[in-house]
Structure formats: structure tokens, C-alpha cells
Design an enzyme around this catalytic site. Structure first.
Site, PDB file in Angstrom:
ATOM      1  N   TYR A   1       0.857  -1.183   0.000  1.00 39.74           N
ATOM      2  CA  TYR A   1       0.000   0.000   0.000  1.00 39.74           C
ATOM      3  C   TYR A   1       0.895   1.236   0.000  1.00 39.74           C
ATOM      4  O   TYR A   1       1.944   1.230   0.626  1.00 39.74           O
ATOM      5  CB  TYR A   1      -0.850   0.057   1.270  1.00 39.74           C
ATOM      6  CG  TYR A   1      -1.860  -1.044   1.427  1.00 39.74           C
ATOM      7  CD1 TYR A   1      -1.476  -2.300   1.896  1.00 39.74           C
ATOM      8  CD2 TYR A   1      -3.205  -0.827   1.150  1.00 39.74           C
ATOM      9  CE1 TYR A   1      -2.408  -3.313   2.066  1.00 39.74           C
ATOM     10  CE2 TYR A   1      -4.148  -1.837   1.317  1.00 39.74           C
ATOM     11  CZ  TYR A   1      -3.734  -3.080   1.771  1.00 39.74           C
ATOM     12  OH  TYR A   1      -4.654  -4.080   1.941  1.00 39.74           O
TER      13      TYR A   1
ATOM     14  N   HIS B   1      -6.520   1.200  -1.986  1.00 41.54           N
ATOM     15  CA  HIS B   1      -6.294  -0.232  -2.139  1.00 41.54           C
ATOM     16  C   HIS B   1      -4.809  -0.503  -2.371  1.00 41.54           C
ATOM     17  O   HIS B   1      -4.083   0.371  -2.803  1.00 41.54           O
ATOM     18  CB  HIS B   1      -7.079  -0.762  -3.340  1.00 41.54           C
ATOM     19  CG  HIS B   1      -8.552  -0.665  -3.174  1.00 41.54           C
ATOM     20  ND1 HIS B   1      -9.207  -1.258  -2.129  1.00 41.54           N
ATOM     21  CD2 HIS B   1      -9.489  -0.026  -3.886  1.00 41.54           C
ATOM     22  CE1 HIS B   1     -10.486  -0.990  -2.228  1.00 41.54           C
ATOM     23  NE2 HIS B   1     -10.695  -0.237  -3.287  1.00 41.54           N
TER      24      HIS B   1
ATOM     25  N   LYS C   1      -4.370  -5.404  -9.204  1.00 43.29           N
ATOM     26  CA  LYS C   1      -3.071  -5.099  -8.636  1.00 43.29           C
ATOM     27  C   LYS C   1      -1.993  -5.608  -9.575  1.00 43.29           C
ATOM     28  O   LYS C   1      -2.210  -6.563 -10.306  1.00 43.29           O
ATOM     29  CB  LYS C   1      -2.919  -5.777  -7.272  1.00 43.29           C
ATOM     30  CG  LYS C   1      -3.987  -5.347  -6.275  1.00 43.29           C
ATOM     31  CD  LYS C   1      -3.873  -6.065  -4.975  1.00 43.29           C
ATOM     32  CE  LYS C   1      -5.141  -5.991  -4.154  1.00 43.29           C
ATOM     33  NZ  LYS C   1      -5.829  -4.710  -4.167  1.00 43.29           N
TER      34      LYS C   1
END
EC number: 4.6.1.16
Lengths: 127, 297, 369, 440
Positions: free
Chosen positions: C281, C289, C320
Site C-alpha cells: 500500500y 487499495h 493489482k
């Protein structure tokens, strides 16, 4: 080893009762296989709805709504030693009516994750 | 009807699987498991499909060469599929190296070679005949019955030339020489299968899994895209969703990588496939466990 | 279908967050989580306005010197590393988002959640005794009224009067009472027997501890030493007697990668939810997120392609980036083992090198222009 | 061409779950629009009904009808004959014509075109050339028209077949593809600026580098102990920090990390050094790939957009690359690195203004800084994030699984060089501490 199992069961028990809000939860020893058994607070999302019952799979879903959780420890840096043989052993100790085992994987990051295990092949849910 | 006829015909014979890309006769030195099983004959492809083997089309489709969605002949099989078809008796292995092909081509006697030429010439003649007839029909309708000034059954030089130029030269899928020249060549099918399996331990284990699933009625296709060795379908993939992502086979006391199981089952849940762990027991039989995310935790 | 996975995750990440407007929330977060690590920097004022100010600054500085190792940890027989003190749990969470509440998704907020589930912290607090009290009085009232009805009915019957209207009245009354009771039960709470064990006066006992990953604990006793346990004690409790480097290899690899990202400013948390080792993060879960999913590998490691592809798809499905973080050892294993035996952990860590690769699916149709 | 088909084809999930409706294939064959409409949904499983059976029957019929169409080939007028040569394992076109010659084959001085085997098979499959073999019986020319099956029998290995498949896959999508290290014509190299006529420089560089390495290796051993000792003394005491950055600074030297080359200069350095290092040949870079471009000249090629390595996951011989294998591939890459320009320009600017002390340049830089003042910290932070996310050198890894290919882009990145810790704005720093500081 036994006390370690007991401690592991306690972790899963507490998690199920106080995070997942299960009821009628208890720890049962099927000989050397400790199982945390209980009722989920709501129907598990993976099951099909009653009205959309998937006939071919429905016999796998416990009729009394009880789930059987086998706790297992998972370290980020250690081998689990868990194999299909371990699964054979667990299933061999469980009563025949239990078709579905839940693995309660206790991670060393403080979380417990749950996975259903079925002996043999199981179709995915329809929707 | 025509389809049904050729269908019946195809089913009556064994499909021919050609092993491409390696010299099998080399014996143990070469890696026999790295030959690629391929089919060229559409009838054969249709036939093995009825036996639960779909394979993967890998050839550019002549009519639509600018896309990768619809591909054409040849059809490539996973080695497991090919072995199963041969073992059960639905297919036979064939193996032809390029130099042997040329040898057999050169060895053709004048008569045979002439026959090939005649066949080609016949094909050209037929096409031309068809084009002529077509041309004349068009002329007739264009000019009407009343027009008698130009005889309707005469095609002038220029048109004749154009027609000849527009004759289609097709590259056929299947060979005209390979099969006839191999017909008398007897390959020991069992020996090839053994040779292929002997050299690849992983394949040997996976083949047991493939066989078991196939005998349960599943169609398999390569599964790396979904994080498995196979993706298994409950019927023809043309019509049905896949149900299982089957992992590489393992011995039953091999440790399970739990992290891998977790992401496999997570992925499975999101793509609606059960994550299946196959193991080979002491008797050499495949056994399975199915895993799915419990939906909580 | 991957979208649905992403949604699922979003819901999880959102759950438990305060419902505040974006700007308000972000401002509040900026204040609450202004420290990225559990050691607070003490900025030197740019202007000394008054001699006393300097004095106070030095005093403060000295005070904090003495209180660096302030967090108690307990390691249980399962090897779980636990912080149990309320303030310390909160402190570690707010200073860099260390640890996970054992009964929560991440932030240890089980107690507050349970209080609100059992409605023990509402403004007009209904506590258990209160509930039983109300219920008892209601019951009494009901019995009294019903007795009156019964008496009246008997009286009428003795007189030979059949009053339809009256019977209807009674029926309505009884129904009404039952509804009231049910409604009360329904919206006051659904307290399970298990919950009764938790309630202590007007509160709920704290069942939850903050659990630290082994690598977090190492970081907090080595790099930013705030745990009362020393690094050596910790290492020995994690791996009692390693026989070869293989026994500690994975732990060291995991730590080296963890330290690498933490020390560059990333908030590093467990990636187990996405089938990878770490999530990165920018600042922490309340802010945004995670952007990266990290898989830690040995430099010589090679797995079957399916291992990479399934991990990449789960991580990618949650939007991601997937990173392969290779750890290379720079000196022979025997030497590393020697360093471990001598507890020269610092030197041990320095003999590893990180290499990073981004792993991303490439789609032929989307890269033509 | 529309993107439709690719979004389906490469999005594995959809590709698998949606019906592959071959009746649409007949449509794209008919007109040349190449638009593939949405496909329908599949069924969950066979239910034994006749209705389902007939739907499956129809689906198969359409598919096999398409497969049976004799559509590989050309009319006589457009026929191009390609002659296969068994000994050289190439094919020759004696009279090359057609647009495909812009991006396929090596022209010879006599006007003929040599096709490498994968090019030959691809053109045969498309129907663009007729595969011919000259049997040369009794010294007489004897042309024989080969079938696709005949052509496939010339494949020498699974690797060659896989390479061909990847080649055809990219070609069908419109990319321009040539083998890496293709000898024909000229091709730009990232390293050419230095290699051409500057070998002396390079050698000097290598020599210096060698001496430097020698020196550092020796000095390292005794410096190391020193450094460790000093570190042991200073680092693990509760050091006080005047800023949150300082805390990070104190711990972020512990783990060494690999920083990939980020500029032309660094690229050369890594390339130059590695010329001496043994190169792992397990993973050869198979193809250079260019995005579709009508003005592409094969005789004078600009830097390729991508380079591709092929891995067959089921082959007994091959393993997925480990770090060393990846390094070997990266060192040999030579294509358009999109990061170079940005970084180089930035660096050149700095060195220029520093070295020359050019007042104008500095003033220019100053004024630019001034303009950016508003979001300077933000954009610096954003730039760091962008660098990590986009990474540096990259290549494509095509993974073959049976007859299916998945392509992965592997990119070097570098979290180590980018410190991204959060620096609270002065406003927040001055904010009064909450009560939590007071412990019970």
C-alpha cells in the site's frame, strides 16, 4: 503435539464463534482427528439457493446445516507437511455422512481462511 | 445427408494421428515425448471428437487469416489425448519425416506420378467446365431468348482466358502420398506409446489422470490459462462450460503448496471451476480431491 | 468473472470503514495515521521563539529516548506473536498498520464491532439487565391484563351473555401483545448464548489480540526496535535449532523482502487473501487499495507455469500489479549459517540482494498502436 | 481490423465460457469486415434432452463445414509458387509479388525471395503461396504441388513448431515479425551508437571496469568488517530522528537491491560487461516484433517494439526461467526501450547545466521549476510511482500449452531506488497530538 492441536482448535473455534458468528459450535475428536463442528450464521454463499437446488450436488451439503472444520496451521516460512495422504486420513476418521470437510487454515498473519474439500470430483456451482 | 454419410464413413476407420517434429527411430537418445501429435483430415477430427477428444485447431483459416478466434486444420492434440486414442483403439500413430516423404515422392514410378498430374488436370478441367456452364447460363439470362445475333454457346478468347486465370489452385489439407505409402508400413503402436511414456515421468502420471477423467466422460483441454494442467468439460466444449481445473498429478504424500491451493481455489471460484487435486495411489490409480473457497473468512 | 472477485474484495476492504465523506475521511486519516512507523520523528522547530521552547524540546527528546522499546509481545505455542495491550494494539495499527486483529479483517476492531452488534454502545444504551427488566415488566403487565379479561369473560359467561364484540376485543389484545413482544425481541438484539459469556457490565470483554507476522515482529525488534523482545530472543523462538540454512532460508527471504519494501516507505501487509506473500500500500489500508501483490522467490527457483499464472490472475483480478521478488544470496550458505549462529542478523540480512520483475499478461490485440 | 476478436480470444475466461459460434466464422469468410459479433452462452452440462443434442449437432456441423471449405489457395492469375529446398530447409519464390513481400522473406540479388521455413508455412496456410517441390526426376524439372500435411512433415522439432505457431499468431494479428539476429538488411541497435567506431572506447571501458572490480573486490573484504562494525555500533540504538524521512534513511541501506539500467549509458555498461559473461542459451530470443506499420522497410529496420521468448510448459526439457535465465534474456535484449528517452533527457539536462554552468540553461531550469512549484512534490512522487509501475527493460514470454499460447510481459522494475515514504505537510506536522499518546 496434542496440546498444539488443542490450541489450534481453540483458535478456529474462537474465530468461528466470534468472528464468523457460528452457533452450536463444539470441538469433536474423531479419534486422532480434531474437528470444530458448528452451524454458520447464514447459508454459506457457495451453496445454491434452496429453490435453485442443484440436484447433483445437493447430497454433499449437510442436511442439519452443520459444517466440519479441520484446523491446519500455515506458516509463511515453514512447510505445512499437508498432503493428500493427510486428507485420506482425516476422511477415514469422519463418519460417512460427512461429505464436505472445511479446512480452516490458520495463517501466521492473524487470519483464518476457510476452504471446502470434497473427496472425489465436485461440480462447480451453477451460478 | 452428405455430412451424415461422410460421418459414418469416418467413424468406421481409425483416425490417423501424425507425430511431427522429431525422429522417433532415433531410439532412446531423442526425446520421443516431445513429438507433436497432429491431425490433418477433417473426417478424422470429427471422429475423435465423437470419442471425447476435441484438440486445438492451430492452422490459419484460409478464408479469414486476420484473426485468432477461428482457426483451421491442422488440429493439435495434447500427448495424453493422442495416447488415449491410440491405446483404446480409436486412432493410430503415423510418423513421417520430410526426407522420407521426398524419397517416396521421388520413388514414385512414372505411372503414379502421371496419375497425380492427371488428377490435377482433371480438377482444372472440371473447374473450367463448371465456369463455362455458369458463364453461358448468365449470358443467356442477360441477353434473353430473343437475341439471336450472337450465338449463346460460344465463348470468345478473352473470356476463355479470364476463366482459365480464375481457376482456383487449392492447397489441400491432407497428403496424397503419405497415407498410401504408409499403408503397408506397420508401426508397433504399443511400442510407440511406451517409448513416449518412458521418457517423461510427469506425462506418465498425468496420463493416468487424463485417462480416468476421459473414462468418466470429461473432455479435456490444456489448462495453463486457468492455472491447471487440464480444464475439464462435462461434454463437448462447443456447447458446455468447463467444470474443473485439474492440477498436475502428484504422488499422494507429496506436500500440498497451501498458498497455491488458496489462489487456485480463489481463482476457481471467480471463474466457476472447481480446483481439483489429483493424486496417484499405490496401485497407480488416480484419485481426486476437489477444493473450493468456502465463501467466508 | 474476475470483476466479481474484485468486487468481493472491494466489499471486504470497505467493510468496517467509517462512513464519512471522502474529504472528511481523508483529512481525518491524514491526522490519525500521520506516522508511517512506530517511532515518531520529532521535528526541530525552524525558529526558536523562546529559550524555554528549546528546553522543552530537549526534554521531550530525552523522554522519548528512554521509551523506544515499549510494546509487549507474547509468543504462544502455535508460534503466534501477539500484542494484547489495548493501547499498544492501537498504537501499532496507527503507526504504520502493523499486525492484524485476530477476529477482524485487518484493523483490530472486534470489540467495537461486537459492542455495536449487541447494541451496547448506542446513545440510549440498552444493556442486558435493562432488556430483561423491560421484558419482565411487559410480561407482568400482560398477565395482569389477561387476568382482567379472563375475569370479565367468566363474569359474562356466568350471566349467560355471549358478547362477540368482547371476544374479538380480547383476541386483538392478545395478538397485539404477542406482536409487541416479538418485535421487541427482534430489534433489540439476537443475543446468542455464546455472546452472554462476553458481556461484562456495560461492555464486552476483549477477546482479540493483534497478531504480528513473524517478519513484522522481526522488523519491529530489529529495524524499528519498539518490541520489548530482542531480535535474538525472537529469532530463537521462531526457529529453535536450525540444522542447515534450508531451515531458516524461507524466513530470511521473507524478511529481507519485507524489510526492503518497508524501508522504502511502503506499507507492507500479508497477501494471503490474494494468494501472494505481500500486498503493498502507498500509505495504508484506510487510504487506498493495495497496488502491488508480491511473490517472494529464491533466485534459483523455477515453478511450473501454472504456479505463476494462477497467482498472477488472482492478483490481477483484484487490479493489482503482480511482482516477482527474487532474493539472491551473496555468500555461501555455510557462511550465512555461521552468521545466524553468532546472532549477527544485521550482517546476515546484508548478504542478500533483491531483484524485481513485473509479470503482466500481454494481449496481442491491445498493443498494436 | 476491430479489436473485438482479440478481446475475446485473449481474455481467457470469456474465450472459454462463451460459445464459439462457427456460423460467425462463415460470416467473416464471406465479407472481409472481420467483425466478430458477440457469442452466446454455453450450457452448464448435458441434460440428455434432444433439444440440446440438436443444438450441439448443429454447432459441430457448422464448424466442420467451415473446416471443410477448400479455401486455402489462390486463383491461377495470382498464384505465387514457393519452392521448398530440403537441404537448406527454406523456400524460394522465383517471382515474388503481392503485398506480403514487404514484411516476409529475404530478397536475393537475382530478384528471388528466400522464405524461412516458418514464413513459408505461414504463407501456405494463408493460401498466399503454393508449396511446390521440384522432384528433379532424371535431371528434368518435375514440379509437385504439396499439401499442408506434406509441408508440416518438414518440421524438425517441437520447438520449431512452437516458434512457427507464435509467429503465425502474431502475424494474424497484423504484427511484423522477423527472427532476432536476422542477417538481412540493416537493423538499428540500441547499442549501435557506441559499437560503431567506438570499439576503442568500449574496450577502454571494459578494462577500467575490470580494474575497478578487482580493486573493489579486494578492498571490499577488509572494508566490509569495518563497515559492519560501525553499523553495529550506530544503527541499533534508539536513534532520535528529526524527520520521518530520517527514520527511513536509517534503515533503507540494509538490503541491497538490483537497479536495472535506466539510461543509454547504463544500458551500454551492463551490455558491455556482460559480453564477457557466459550467456545462458536455454532461452533464445526468438523474434523481433514490430507494431503494424505500412511504411515498414525490411531492408532498413528501426528498433523493434517487442522481443519474444518461447517456453513450452509441458516439454520435458524446459523449465520456467529462474532469475539467472531472466537476467540472461534481459542482457541480450535489443529493442525500443520506451524509458530511455525520458530518463536520458532528464539526465542530460542536469549534467549539461551542471557542467557548463550555462547561465541560460540554469535560468531556464529555474523558471521551469518555478512553474511546477505548485505540484512539485506531488509530481515527483507521482513520477516515482510511474517509474516503478512501468519499469524498465521488458520482453514477451510466450507460453505454449498444447496448441494454446499465453503471452506474458516480463519487465524489470526497481522499488529500491524510489523512496516513497510519506512526508507530512507542515500543516499536519503542527497539528496537536491526540490523547492517544498518553498511555494508561
Amino acid at each position: 503435539m496434542v496440546s498444539m492441536n488443542a490450541a489450534l482448535c481453540d483458535v478456529v473455534y474462537t474465530n468461528l464463534v466470534y468472528q464468523q458468528l457460528w452457533t452450536e459450535t463444539e470441538i469433536i475428536n474423531f479419534e486422532d482427528v480434531p474437528i470444530v463442528c458448528g452451524k454458520p450464521s447464514h447459508r454459506l454463499t457457495n451453496d445454491d439457493n434452496d429453490n435453485d437446488a442443484d440436484a447433483s450436488n445437493s447430497e454433499d451439503i449437510p442436511s442439519d446445516g452443520k459444517e466440519y472444520v479441520y484446523p491446519i496451521l500455515m506458516h509463511q516460512y515453514k512447510n505445512s507437511g499437508f498432503s493428500m495422504k493427510s486428507l485420506d486420513h482425516i476422511f477415514s476418521r469422519l463418519p460417512d455422512m460427512i461429505k464436505r470437510l472445511t479446512l480452516g487454515i490458520v495463517n501466521d498473519d492473524g487470519t483464518v481462511v476457510y476452504y471446502f474439500i470434497y473427496k472425489g470430483l465436485r461440480k462447480p456451482k451453477k451460478n | 445427408m452428405e455430412y451424415r454419410e461422410s460421418f459414418t464413413k469416418a467413424m468406421s476407420e481409425k483416425a490417423k494421428i501424425y507425430l511431427v517434429g522429431s525422429n522417433l527411430e532415433d531410439g532412446d537418445g531423442d526425446d520421443a515425448s516431445s513429438v507433436v501429435p497432429v491431425l490433418y483430415d477433417v473426417d478424422d477430427i470429427a471422429k475423435i471428437r465423437e470419442h471425447g477428444v476435441a484438440g486445438v485447431l492451430i492452422g490459419t483459416l484460409g478464408g479469414a487469416p486476420q484473426q485468432n478466434v477461428f482457426l483451421g486444420v491442422p488440429l493439435r492434440l495434447m500427448m495424453e489425448e493422442a495416447l488415449w486414442l491410440v491405446e483404446v483403439g480409436h486412432a493410430v500413430f503415423r510418423h513421417v519425416m520430410g526426407q522420407d516423404l521426398i524419397k517416396s515422392l521421388k520413388g514414385l514410378d512414372g505411372e503414379k506420378l502421371q496419375k497425380f498430374k492427371d488428377d490435377r488436370a482433371n480438377d482444372v478441367a472440371q473447374q473450367l467446365e463448371w465456369k463455362r456452364a455458369n458463364f453461358l447460363r448468365k449470358m443467356k439470362t442477360l441477353r434473353g431468348a430473343s437475341d439471336v445475333a450472337v450465338p449463346s454457346d460460344v465463348i470468345n478468347e478473352r473470356d476463355e482466358q479470364l476463366m482459365k486465370q480464375s481457376i482456383f489452385i487449392e492447397t489441400k489439407d491432407t497428403s496424397a502420398v503419405i497415407e498410401p505409402s504408409l499403408n503397408d508400413q506397420t508401426i508397433d503402436q504399443r511400442k510407440i506409446c511406451e517409448q513416449i511414456l518412458r521418457q517423461n515421468e510427469k506425462l506418465r502420471l498425468n496420463y493416468k489422470v487424463y485417462k480416468k477423467l476421459r473414462e468418466m466422460g470429461y473432455f479435456m483441454s490444456p489448462g495453463a490459462r486457468f492455472g491447471g494442467r487440464y480444464v475439464a468439460y462435462p461434454g463437448d466444449p462447443l456447447r458446455y462450460h468447463s467444470h474443473l481445473t485439474v492440477q498436475d498429478a502428484r504422488s499422494k504424500d507429496e506436500e500440498i503448496d497451501l498458498l497455491n491451493m488458496i489462489n487456485g481455489a480463489r481463482l476457481g471460484t471467480s471463474v466457476k471451476k472447481t480446483w481439483v487435486l489429483p493424486g496417484i495411489n499405490e496401485n497407480g490409480d488416480a484419485e481426486f480431491y476437489s477444493v473450493e473457497w468456502a465463501g467466508f473468512g | 468473472m474476475l470483476i466479481s472477485l474484485a468486487c468481493l474484495v472491494t466489499i471486504y476492504e470497505d467493510r468496517g470503514r467509517q462512513v464519512l465523506t471522502m474529504s472528511k475521511r481523508s483529512h481525518r486519516n491524514q491526522l490519525q495515521y500521520k506516522h508511517a512507523l512506530p517511532i515518531e520523528a520529532q521535528p526541530v522547530p525552524s525558529v526558536w521563539k523562546h529559550p524555554f521552547q528549546a528546553f522543552s524540546w530537549i526534554l521531550d527528546w530525552a523522554m522519548r529516548w528512554s521509551e523506544t522499546r515499549i510494546i509487549d509481545v507474547k509468543i504462544n505455542q502455535l508460534g503466534q506473536i501477539l500484542v494484547c495491550d489495548q493501547w499498544q494494539m492501537k498504537y501499532l495499527w496507527e503507526h504504520g498498520f502493523f499486525g492484524t486483529g485476530q477476529l477482524s479483517r485487518s484493523e483490530p476492531n472486534w470489540q467495537a464491532r461486537t459492542m455495536s452488534r449487541l447494541q451496547l454502545n448506542d446513545a440510549d444504551r440498552i444493556n442486558l439487565e435493562h432488556v430483561t427488566d423491560v421484558r419482565r415488566r411487559q410480561r407482568l403487565e400482560f398477565k395482569k391484563l389477561r387476568a382482567e379479561f379472563e375475569a370479565k369473560k367468566l363474569e359474562m359467561r356466568q350471566k349467560g351473555i355471549v358478547d362477540e364484540q368482547f371476544i374479538e376485543q380480547e383476541r386483538l389484545f392478545l395478538k397485539n401483545q404477542r406482536d409487541k413482544e416479538l418485535a421487541f425481541e427482534k430489534d433489540s438484539m439476537q443475543i446468542r448464548d455464546e455472546d452472554l459469556r462476553l458481556i461484562e457490565g456495560k461492555s464486552v470483554i476483549q477477546l482479540e489480540s493483534l497478531q504480528l507476522m513473524p517478519v513484522e515482529a522481526i522488523f519491529l525488534s530489529y529495524a524499528v526496535p519498539v518490541l520489548k523482545i530482542t531480535l535474538q530472543q525472537l529469532m530463537v523462538s521462531l526457529v529453535l535449532e536450525p540444522k542447515s540454512f534450508q531451515d531458516i532460508k524461507k524466513l530470511i527471504h521473507q524478511y529481507v523482502a519485507y524489510h526492503h519494501y518497508r524501508s522504502k516507505g511502503w506499507c507492507v501487509r500479508s497477501g494471503i487473501k490474494f494468494g501472494c506473500e505481500y500486498l503493498l500500500y502507498r500509505r495504508g489500508p484506510p487510504f487506498q487499495h493495495a497496488e502491488y501483490g508480491i511473490m517472494v522467490l529464491d533466485a534459483n527457483q523455477s515453478n511450473d507455469y501454472t504456479w505463476y499464472s494462477s497467482a498472477a490472475r488472482v492478483v490481477g483480478g483484484a487490479k493489482k500489479q503482480f511482482v516477482l521478488c527474487y532474493v539472491e544470496q551473496l555468500i555461501p550458505e555455510d557462511d550465512l549459517m555461521e552468521l545466524w549462529k553468532q546472532s549477527k542478523y544485521d550482517e546476515l540480512f546484508r548478504n542478500f540482494k533483491i531483484h524485481e520483475l513485473l509479470y503482466k499478461r500481454w494481449v496481442a490485440g491491445k498493443n498494436r498502436d | 481490423m476491430s479489436d473485438n476478436e482479440e478481446t475475446f480470444n485473449d481474455s481467457d475466461v470469456e474465450g472459454d465460457e462463451l460459445l464459439q459460434d462457427w456460423s460467425l466464422a462463415t460470416k467473416i469468410i464471406g465479407d472481409n469486415k472481420n467483425v466478430i459479433p458477440l457469442r452466446g452462452e454455453k450450457d452448464y452440462e448435458p441434460d440428455g434432452t434432444g433439444m440440446q443434442g440438436s443444438m450441439l449437432f448443429k454447432a459441430k456441423k457448422v464448424m466442420f463445414d467451415v473446416l471443410r471449405q477448400p479455401d486455402r489457395g489462390t486463383i491461377i492469375k495470382n498464384q505465387v509458387k514457393a519452392y521448398y529446398d530440403l537441404d537448406l530447409h527454406v523456400a524460394t519464390i522465383k517471382f515474388p509479388k503481392g503485398t506480403f513481400t514487404n514484411t516476409v522473406g529475404s530478397p536475393n540479388s537475382d530478384g528471388t525471395l528466400t522464405l524461412q521455413f516458418h514464413e513459408f508455412v505461414y504463407l501456405v496456410e494463408r493460401g498466399s503461396v503454393s508449396p511446390i517441390i521440384d522432384l528433379g526426376i532424371n535431371g528434368e524439372k518435375e514440379e509437385y504441388l504439396l499439401s499442408l500435411q506434406d509441408v508440416y512433415s518438414f518440421f524438425k522439432s517441437q520447438d520449431e513448431l512452437d516458434e512457427f505457431f507464435v509467429y503465425a499468431y502474431l502475424k494474424r494479428m497484423g504484427y511484423i515479425v522477423f527472427p532476432t539476429n536476422w542477417k538481412y538488411g540493416k537493423q538499428l541497435s540500441v547499442y549501435s551508437r557506441y559499437n560503431k567506431g567506438e570499439n576503442r572506447f568500449q574496450n577502454t571501458y571494459l578494462l577500467l571496469n575490470g580494474i575497478f572490480n578487482l580493486f573493489t573486490n579486494i578492498s571490499y573484504s577488509w572494508l566490509k568488517d569495518w563497515a559492519t562494525n560501525i553499523n553495529n555500533i550506530i544503527s541499533f540504538h534508539p536513534v532520535k530522528f528529526a524527520s520521518s524521512g530520517a527514520i527511513f534513511e536509517s534503515i533503507n541501506k540494509t538490503i541491497t537491491f538490483y537497479a536495472p539500467p535506466k539510461s543509454q549509458k547504463q544500458l551500454l555498461e551492463s551490455h558491455g560487461v556482460d559480453l564477457n559473461a557466459p550467456v545462458s542459451s536455454n532461452y533464445k530470443i526468438a523474434f523481433d516484433v514490430w507494431k503494424p506499420n505500412p511504411s515498414f522497410k525490411k531492408s532498413n529496420r528501426y528498433l523493434p517494439d517487442f522481443q519474444i521468448v518461447i517456453h513450452n510448459k509441458n516439454s520435458k526439457k524446459a523449465e520456467f526461467p529462474n532469475l539467472k535465465d531472466f537476467k540472461g534474456i534481459f542482457q541480450r535484449l535489443d529493442h525500443k526501450f520506451p524509458f530511455i528517452n525520458d530518463v536520458d533527457i532528464a539526465e542530460e539536462k542536469v549534467t549539461k547545466s551542471n557542467k557548463t554552468g550555462n547561465v541560460d540553461a540554469q535560468r531556464h531550469l529555474k523558471s521551469r521549476r518555478k512553474n511546477n512549484k505548485g505540484d512539485k512534490t506531488l509530481s515527483l512522487y507521482a513520477r516515482k510511482m510511474k517509474r516503478i509501475k512501468e519499469g524498465y527493460r521488458s520482453f514477451l514470454l510466450a507460453v505454449m500449452d498444447g496448441g494454446l499460447v499465453s503471452i506474458v510481459k516480463i519487465t524489470e522494475t526497481d522499488f529500491g531506488s524510489e523512496n516513497i515514504w510519506y512526508v507530512p505537510s507542515p500543516k499536519i506536522v503542527q497539528w496537536k497530538k491526540p490523547n492517544q499518546k498518553k498511555r494508561n
